[in-house]
Design a protein around this motif. Structure first.
Motif, PDB file in Angstrom:
ATOM      1  N   GLY A 245     -92.071   2.566  41.161  1.00  0.00           N
ATOM      2  CA  GLY A 245     -91.640   1.608  40.146  1.00  0.00           C
ATOM      3  C   GLY A 245     -90.737   2.189  39.083  1.00  0.00           C
ATOM      4  N   ASP A 246     -90.532   3.518  39.076  1.00  0.00           N
ATOM      5  CA  ASP A 246     -89.617   4.112  38.104  1.00  0.00           C
ATOM      6  C   ASP A 246     -88.204   3.597  38.343  1.00  0.00           C
ATOM      7  N   SER A 247     -87.485   3.347  37.286  1.00  0.00           N
ATOM      8  CA  SER A 247     -86.105   2.883  37.409  1.00  0.00           C
ATOM      9  C   SER A 247     -85.107   3.985  37.073  1.00  0.00           C
ATOM     10  N   GLU A 248     -85.621   5.179  36.687  1.00  0.00           N
ATOM     11  CA  GLU A 248     -84.758   6.294  36.335  1.00  0.00           C
ATOM     12  C   GLU A 248     -85.270   7.589  36.954  1.00  0.00           C
ATOM     13  N   TYR A 249     -84.335   8.494  37.249  1.00  0.00           N
ATOM     14  CA  TYR A 249     -84.658   9.865  37.626  1.00  0.00           C
ATOM     15  C   TYR A 249     -84.625  10.711  36.367  1.00  0.00           C
ATOM     16  N   ALA A 250     -85.501  11.683  36.301  1.00  0.00           N
ATOM     17  CA  ALA A 250     -85.466  12.645  35.206  1.00  0.00           C
ATOM     18  C   ALA A 250     -84.780  13.910  35.715  1.00  0.00           C
TER      19      ALA A 250
ATOM     20  N   ALA B 265     -73.222   3.458  37.463  1.00  0.00           N
ATOM     21  CA  ALA B 265     -73.472   4.429  36.401  1.00  0.00           C
ATOM     22  C   ALA B 265     -72.753   5.751  36.661  1.00  0.00           C
ATOM     23  N   GLY B 266     -71.999   5.854  37.761  1.00  0.00           N
ATOM     24  CA  GLY B 266     -71.217   7.048  38.021  1.00  0.00           C
ATOM     25  C   GLY B 266     -71.858   8.028  38.976  1.00  0.00           C
ATOM     26  N   HIS B 267     -73.038   7.721  39.487  1.00  0.00           N
ATOM     27  CA  HIS B 267     -73.699   8.621  40.434  1.00  0.00           C
ATOM     28  C   HIS B 267     -73.883   7.897  41.752  1.00  0.00           C
ATOM     29  N   VAL B 268     -73.343   8.488  42.813  1.00  0.00           N
ATOM     30  CA  VAL B 268     -73.525   7.946  44.149  1.00  0.00           C
ATOM     31  C   VAL B 268     -74.505   8.855  44.871  1.00  0.00           C
ATOM     32  N   HIS B 269     -75.619   8.275  45.326  1.00  0.00           N
ATOM     33  CA  HIS B 269     -76.636   9.074  46.002  1.00  0.00           C
ATOM     34  C   HIS B 269     -76.143   9.481  47.385  1.00  0.00           C
ATOM     35  N   GLY B 270     -76.342  10.737  47.700  1.00  0.00           N
ATOM     36  CA  GLY B 270     -75.938  11.268  48.994  1.00  0.00           C
ATOM     37  C   GLY B 270     -76.864  12.397  49.391  1.00  0.00           C
ATOM     38  N   PRO B 271     -76.591  13.056  50.499  1.00  0.00           N
ATOM     39  CA  PRO B 271     -77.499  14.110  50.980  1.00  0.00           C
ATOM     40  C   PRO B 271     -77.544  15.341  50.069  1.00  0.00           C
ATOM     41  N   ASP B 272     -76.560  15.528  49.199  1.00  0.00           N
ATOM     42  CA  ASP B 272     -76.518  16.707  48.340  1.00  0.00           C
ATOM     43  C   ASP B 272     -76.835  16.428  46.875  1.00  0.00           C
ATOM     44  N   CYS B 273     -77.303  15.227  46.540  1.00  0.00           N
ATOM     45  CA  CYS B 273     -77.513  14.915  45.126  1.00  0.00           C
ATOM     46  C   CYS B 273     -78.836  15.450  44.595  1.00  0.00           C
ATOM     47  N   GLY B 274     -79.757  15.848  45.488  1.00  0.00           N
ATOM     48  CA  GLY B 274     -81.029  16.398  45.020  1.00  0.00           C
ATOM     49  C   GLY B 274     -82.081  15.374  44.715  1.00  0.00           C
ATOM     50  N   HIS B 275     -81.794  14.114  44.930  1.00  0.00           N
ATOM     51  CA  HIS B 275     -82.778  13.068  44.695  1.00  0.00           C
ATOM     52  C   HIS B 275     -83.496  12.707  45.979  1.00  0.00           C
ATOM     53  N   ASP B 276     -84.770  12.421  45.862  1.00  0.00           N
ATOM     54  CA  ASP B 276     -85.583  12.035  47.017  1.00  0.00           C
ATOM     55  C   ASP B 276     -85.380  10.551  47.290  1.00  0.00           C
ATOM     56  N   HIS B 277     -84.549  10.226  48.279  1.00  0.00           N
ATOM     57  CA  HIS B 277     -84.295   8.815  48.584  1.00  0.00           C
ATOM     58  C   HIS B 277     -84.214   8.622  50.064  1.00  0.00           C
TER      59      HIS B 277
END
Length: 95
Positions: A52-57, A83-95
């Motif tokens: 349910g979080d809407s933001e990454y820290a 917002a200027g960030h496109v999620h991809g394999p190198d962004c470090g976010h778990d998606h």
């Protein structure tokens, strides 16, 4: 190599007490900032996200002096390509 972290806890009076653990968290700005070893001697620091979080820290390190760094917690919207960030394999976010 041992995974146990050796800690020194210090109270407001300067009294120190040794402790050890596998990992620990600091509650900071409403988030759990977890610290642990990775098995090769490196220290890992991460911020948990919850359903349910809407933001990454994001943790930002900045040098302050020869032996100090400042850590800043910056929030970034999840999944908002405008917002200027496109999620991809190198962004470090778990998606």
């Amino acid at each position: 190599m041992s995974q146990s972290l050796q800690l020194i806890l210090e109270d407001a009076d300067g009294q120190q007490q040794p402790a050890s653990c596998e990992r620990f968290a600091v509650l900071w700005q409403g988030r759990e900032v977890w610290i642990q070893q990775d098995g090769s001697g490196q220290l890992l620091i991460g911020v948990d996200t919850e359903e349910g979080d809407s933001e990454y820290a994001n943790l930002v390190l900045r040098p302050l002096a020869s032996n100090l760094v400042g850590i800043q917690l910056e929030m970034e919207p999840m999944g908002d390509e405008d917002a200027g960030h496109v999620h991809g394999p190198d962004c470090g976010h778990d998606h």
